[in-house]
Every structure is written in C-alpha cells, then in structure tokens.
Design an enzyme around this catalytic site. Sequence first.
Site, PDB file in Angstrom:
ATOM      1  N   PHE A 138     -13.885   8.196  -4.369  1.00 44.02           N
ATOM      2  CA  PHE A 138     -13.159   7.397  -3.378  1.00 44.02           C
ATOM      3  C   PHE A 138     -11.654   7.624  -3.557  1.00 44.02           C
ATOM      4  CE2 PHE A 138     -17.304   4.960  -3.096  1.00 44.02           C
ATOM      5  CZ  PHE A 138     -17.593   5.421  -1.835  1.00 44.02           C
ATOM      6  N   SER A 139     -10.854   6.568  -3.601  1.00 41.21           N
ATOM      7  CA  SER A 139      -9.396   6.773  -3.505  1.00 41.21           C
ATOM      8  C   SER A 139      -8.743   7.389  -4.733  1.00 41.21           C
ATOM      9  CB  SER A 139      -8.708   5.458  -3.162  1.00 41.21           C
ATOM     10  OG  SER A 139      -9.112   5.049  -1.876  1.00 41.21           O
ATOM     11  N   MET A 140      -9.489   7.639  -5.780  1.00 39.73           N
ATOM     12  CA  MET A 140      -8.905   8.450  -6.860  1.00 39.73           C
ATOM     13  C   MET A 140      -8.528   9.825  -6.305  1.00 39.73           C
ATOM     14  SD  MET A 140     -10.780   7.580 -10.426  1.00 39.73           S
ATOM     15  CE  MET A 140     -12.076   8.791 -10.245  1.00 39.73           C
ATOM     16  N   LYS A 142      -6.912  10.411  -3.798  1.00 38.80           N
ATOM     17  CA  LYS A 142      -5.503  10.363  -3.365  1.00 38.80           C
ATOM     18  C   LYS A 142      -4.571  10.844  -4.471  1.00 38.80           C
ATOM     19  CE  LYS A 142      -5.876   6.420  -0.131  1.00 38.80           C
ATOM     20  NZ  LYS A 142      -7.279   5.983  -0.169  1.00 38.80           N
TER      21      LYS A 142
END
Lengths: 420, 420
Positions: A138-140, A142
């Site tokens: 998921f947003s890791m 980013k």
Amino acid sequence: MSFACETLAQDLPSAKGSDPQIMGWMRGTPPDSSKLVLYNDLSFYRFPQSRWAFSHFRELMPTKRVWRGAGPAFPFTYQLASDIGAVSFTPMDGGPSMTWEEMLAATYADAALVLHRGKVVYERYFGASSAHSPHISFSMTKSYYGTVAAMLLEEGLLHEDKLVGEYLPELVDSGFGDATVRQILDMTTAIEYSEDYADPNAHVFDFARAGGIFPKGDYTGPEGFYGYVATLSKEGEHGEAFSYRSVNTEVLGWLIARVTGENAVEVLQDRIWSRLGAEEDAYILIDSLGTGWAAGGLNATLRDHGRFGEMIRRGGQWNGQLVVAGTIVQDIQRGGNPDKFAKAGYVTLPGASYRNQWWVHHNPNGAFSARGVHGQTIYIDPTAEMVIVRLASHPLAANANYDDVSLPAYQAIADFLSNP
Amino acid sequence: MSFACETLAQDLPSAKGSDPQIMGWMRGTPPDSSKLVLYNDLSFYRFPQSRWAFSHFRELMPTKRVWRGAGPAFPFTYQLASDIGAVSFTPMDGGPSMTWEEMLAATYADAALVLHRGKVVYERYFGASSAHSPHISFSMTKSYYGTVAAMLLEEGLLHEDKLVGEYLPELVDSGFGDATVRQILDMTTAIEYSEDYADPNAHVFDFARAGGIFPKGDYTGPEGFYGYVATLSKEGEHGEAFSYRSVNTEVLGWLIARVTGENAVEVLQDRIWSRLGAEEDAYILIDSLGTGWAAGGLNATLRDHGRFGEMIRRGGQWNGQLVVAGTIVQDIQRGGNPDKFAKAGYVTLPGASYRNQWWVHHNPNGAFSARGVHGQTIYIDPTAEMVIVRLASHPLAANANYDDVSLPAYQAIADFLSNP
C-alpha cells in the site's frame, strides 16, 4: 482529522481467529465456493478474505514485474534475540502494558522484521505470509517513489520549484497544474479529494476503479491513474497545509515517467530495486495502460523491504555501491514543515512532518517511516540503528487506528536494543 | 487434418516489419492510444500487438508465480558457434534452401537457444524478448504437466488404467468420465471439441473465456477451466485415435491437483521448476478460481526452458539431483502409438506419436519435442545431444504452418553439431 477513525466491529475475529491458512482461502481442487476470494465481487478487499489477498494480489489482477536483477542476493547476518517478543510497552492511551508479540497479534501482523546495526534480530511470519512471498505495501510504495523523485531532483532532471503543468501539459487545467514539484512531494497541494476509506463514496474508490485496482462497477470516468488525476480540481491554496492525498503520488509517478522518458516502474526497478540485492522480484499493480500504482501498488517480501530500509538507514550506501545519495537521506530525515503537518490533525503523530513521501516523526530518536494502510510500516530509527518492517492485514485501513500500540512498541524495541 | 492450415494474408508485415520494439507498443508516458495493447478489446491476441503481448502476459491478466526457489541459478557454459546462423537446409516442400537465421525471421522468432552437450552454442533475442523476460509457452506447458503426471504415475499416486471419473466424480457425467488416465495423457480421448484457431466459433475460444484468458464477452457458461471441461461431451470412442484437444491437459491438471491435494501449479513448482536452478521465476495464467492454465499458460525465459529441456535430455539428472526418473524420460522417448497418431493426419509430422503430452518424432535421431502455437518449441535430439528452444510470435497459430521450415532447420543444426 484526515483519517476518520474507523470502528472495529466487536464481533470481528482476532488475528488468530482470522488466520487465512486456517480459513483455507482458495484451497481445494477447485476451492469450494465458500473459500473463494475474488476480484469481481471485491471479496479480496473484504476482511477476513483480505488477509489472504494481501499476499496474493498478482493472482487477482494484472501486475508488472520489478526485477531483482541478475546478481546475488545481499545476505543478511542473523543474530536473533529471543527476548524481543516479550519486550513490553505502554500504549499511547496509557492502557495496560503489552508485549511486542501481543502488539503484532493485535495489529494482524503478517510478518515482522527487526534489523539492528544491519543484523536480523527478529523475523516472524504469520497467516498467508512467508519469507519468499511478496505482500502488498500500500502507501509504503509512496516512499519508494518519493526516493526515486528525490534522486531525479538531485540529478537536475526535476526541479522542486517548477510547476507540475510545466512538465505535464495534460495537467495544466487540473488542480495540480499550478502546484510545485515540492508541494507534490510533501503533499501540501490543495486538491478536492477524499481519502477516507471508511466512506464508500470517497474519491479514493473511483481512483481505484480508474486504475483497475477495484472492478469498474458503474465508474465511467477516464481509464487509468493518469487520466483520473487529470479530472481533479483545486480546493484552497497549495502549499499551506499537509493534506494526505494519494493522487499526489500518481502525479509524482507521472513526473518521473515524463522526465526520464521511461515507465516509472522501470525507473524504480533500475535505480533502486535491482540494486538492493533483493532476494525476490517485487511487482506492482498496474492499470490497463501499464502504469504502476505509485501510491500503493508495490508488492515485496519482508526481507527485501528490510534491505531498502537498511540502505536508507546507511545513508544510501549498500551492497557495495551508493544507491541513493547521502544528501537525499539527510533531507528526508530533516523532514518537512511540522506546522503545515499539524494542520492535518493527526492525533497519533504529534510534531511529525512529511518529506519526499516519507513520514518524519521528529521524536528524540529522529525516526522516520514509510507507512501503508492496514498496518504496513518500514520504521527507521537512526539513533537506535534499527529498522523495523511490519506487514499486516488489519481489518481497518487507517494506521491511526493502531498507531497507539504500534509506535510505542517500535520505541520500546529501540530502547531495548540500545540498552539491552 | 486437426489443424486447419491458416492462410497468411499477403500484406502482413514480416518479423522485421512487425518488430514490437520499433512499433513501440505500450511505450509513452502514458502510451498514445495507437500504441495500446489491451486485454478488454482482445488486441493483445491480434497480430502484430501479439508480438509485444507474448512477452507481457502478466501485465494483461492475473497470474500465479512458479517460484524458482532460493538456490543459485544453474550456470550454463558458453561455447558459442558463430557459424550456426548460416547453417542451411532445404524446406519440406523442396523449396529454395534457407539458413537457420532466415528460418528464425520467417517464423517470427522472439528468442532461440541451441544447447549442445549442455553447452550454449547459440542464443539470440529478438523483438520484445530478452534473456530475463518470461515469454508465453502456450502448449509447451502441456509437456511440463505431462512430465509431472508421469512422476505421479511412477509414485503410484495416479494409475494409467484407472478412469478419470474414479478420481474426479465431477467429471463422471462428462465426456471424460470413462476415459483412462493414459488416454488423457496421450490425447486419445474422443471429445466433442474444436481446437481450430482459425475458426472463431471453435470451442477453444469459449474455453479461453471460461478461464479468463480471453474477456468473457457473451460467454455465460461455468467459470474456470475445470467448470468448462465438465460441460464437454463424448464424440466417438476413447482410445482409438490421437485427437489433439487442449482440454485433456486441463483434466490432467485437475487429476494432479486431486491426487496430491495441492494446486497443480504448486506441484509443478515443487517437483520441477524449483529444482532446475532456473534463473527467473516462471508464472502461469490462472482463472478466477486460482487454477493454472495447464494447456498453455506457462511463461518462462528462453534459458530456463533450456534447463528443463536439458534436464530431460540427460534422463532427469540435473543440477546435482534426480529431478525426473530416467524411466519416465525413456517412456516419453519410446513414444505413443504412431498408428493412432496417423489418423489425425498431421502432414508435417509423418510417423510421429504423442506420449505424456510430448510430441515424439520417431525420426532417425529419436527426437521429441514440446510444442506450442505461434511457434514455441523445445526440441530434444538425443542422438545429436542437442536441445533447441525457440520462442516466437508467428501471426498464425498452428505449427503446421511453419513446420516445413522449422523441423528441417532443427535437423540441419543437429547434423552440423554432429559433423562440424
């Protein structure tokens, strides 16, 4: 608050009670209809099926390989510390003390790694996860893209003060057109967009439908991540406040692609992933146009995330080469603007900031982290010379729901390793 | 004839004229609409887009990893013979003589490998293919599954004389119910099923829709490969003639899954792929129920197919272990029943047979091969101690369309290596 604090229904099963191996998802020749986890009916995103799906995304939708390269894996040295599981801490709310392993169970951890001075001192796998199976970040994701973008800034391919519209004419008329690259990197743009996973009408779900992460349903907007972000409008003034919007990272991915002339996934592969000595290929969820989901689509193993985190902790020097310039890591560690961050009202992250798609805790240890919904974390503590990776499948999306036990646990491990 | 001999439209571009790198499929940030290769509109299966898609299937649909394992890659020794490209031969029709490399161009080869006594003497990549990128195998997949099934026969988990319906009650009422395991393995079942890729109404396309290899369109039959094969009826008597029907291999995959209690893809991974010292993970196209497409879904690199072929050529002894019992390889080499095979009327394969999902040429060199539509081949010549792998993206599906140049070329290379 930016994240709505979702409510965990009282009757949701515990980590043990929802163990995907015991539940037998997708087992059987063929699986019984009660054991199916499907893309089309969105069951893959429903708890407890999600506990299986988070380790099996490639079996549900198209993906693009992030190649590990042809070289040998960088070998970790093991110095397992059997007493880490029992390290205890007090949750943020002052509630009863809890151990590290009680925290892992309470947060539906699928895998947990602790590196101290580069050595593996703790490593565990639960549920559907294993040492060699990639898990959704998921947003890791980013923070990986943010690091790549910082490299392009360093090289002069991107300029932090230039406007998005100067690089991407396709976005001139969107809310992003007059945002600077720096505002994109630090998520201080002002975009009309809701990321509240607890609200079924939030923009984030149309975004997922555009990119094929969710089935199309009645979505009729533009196809693909890039097409979707071009539809978004401004809401307020850029640069005034931290405002967590995943779509910023899609714009960042697009910027990376535009200035390099390459698919951004290949840039990530060439500049970072293939230089880590990763054990396994990673992969990323892609839309039908071949664009990787920059905000959340990376899938990788626990140990390979550990290699990335340790590379960053060592100032970019890793595996016999300089992967990332030390100045980039220093810049991330210094953090963004805590005053702008404070406006977003994250109660579990007092005094924090956001820089180059990393969360900077501004705590005494100088910790910073990559974070993804449902409990994903790479937590880097420079003072304790520690990197923690936790992969999880918590039924609730927002980390705000379990930061109260996670963050004190990381600090307790740091203290334990610093003063054994 | 089983394969309709398709007609190559005169205006189709050559291999060079359809080079997917030059055409720039899916390049651009994002790609221009004229450069898209999509799943939903079936453009991935249309020439010349197919030339890109055959190296990028995982970017189009869900896939399951076939893990290479954690060990080192088995290293090939190189002894490149620069004169192989110019080796010439006369096509079957007696037409003008042609060189090996002219044959590769004429058959839209994406990659070609020649191993002699285990050493790489020739290796080339064209178009969208490269040393580390997996390419679709199509029906070469069958030979992998057939080899696994032969291992289970050897172990007594499967019995060649038992009926399919005894293992798979789900198929008792289908055309497969009273077929023996041996008839499935050697494709002598009598099933009402058309595999003519040139006929848009052929069963093979509904089969692809059931498995998600093609978009569903107006297909309303059962979901998944297993559900589809259960709908098929008998047409004639089993055991009388070779009749190439891909659905036999799906039944074989189901048998493998049922008697092991595992997903057949994992059986292939555990028993073969992870023991080859492969350089890369392979992957397989799966239906929404997680079933691998046994008849055609494997994707792997050129060299890794070479490792499999060389393992078989060496009687199963490979990489420091016995991967497959020598008796299994001997049984394949002896072949099936040429009289039954002859009834199918393959004009380019006179005197051949089919055994355990391998094509056995019964030529003086004792060659046998794995073959897949659009030009995929692993050709094993025990006499010349040679293994050839060709991956291709020929616009026509049936190998019968280009066997006339391919098979004499393989023999010419065998002769060249035997008498340099």
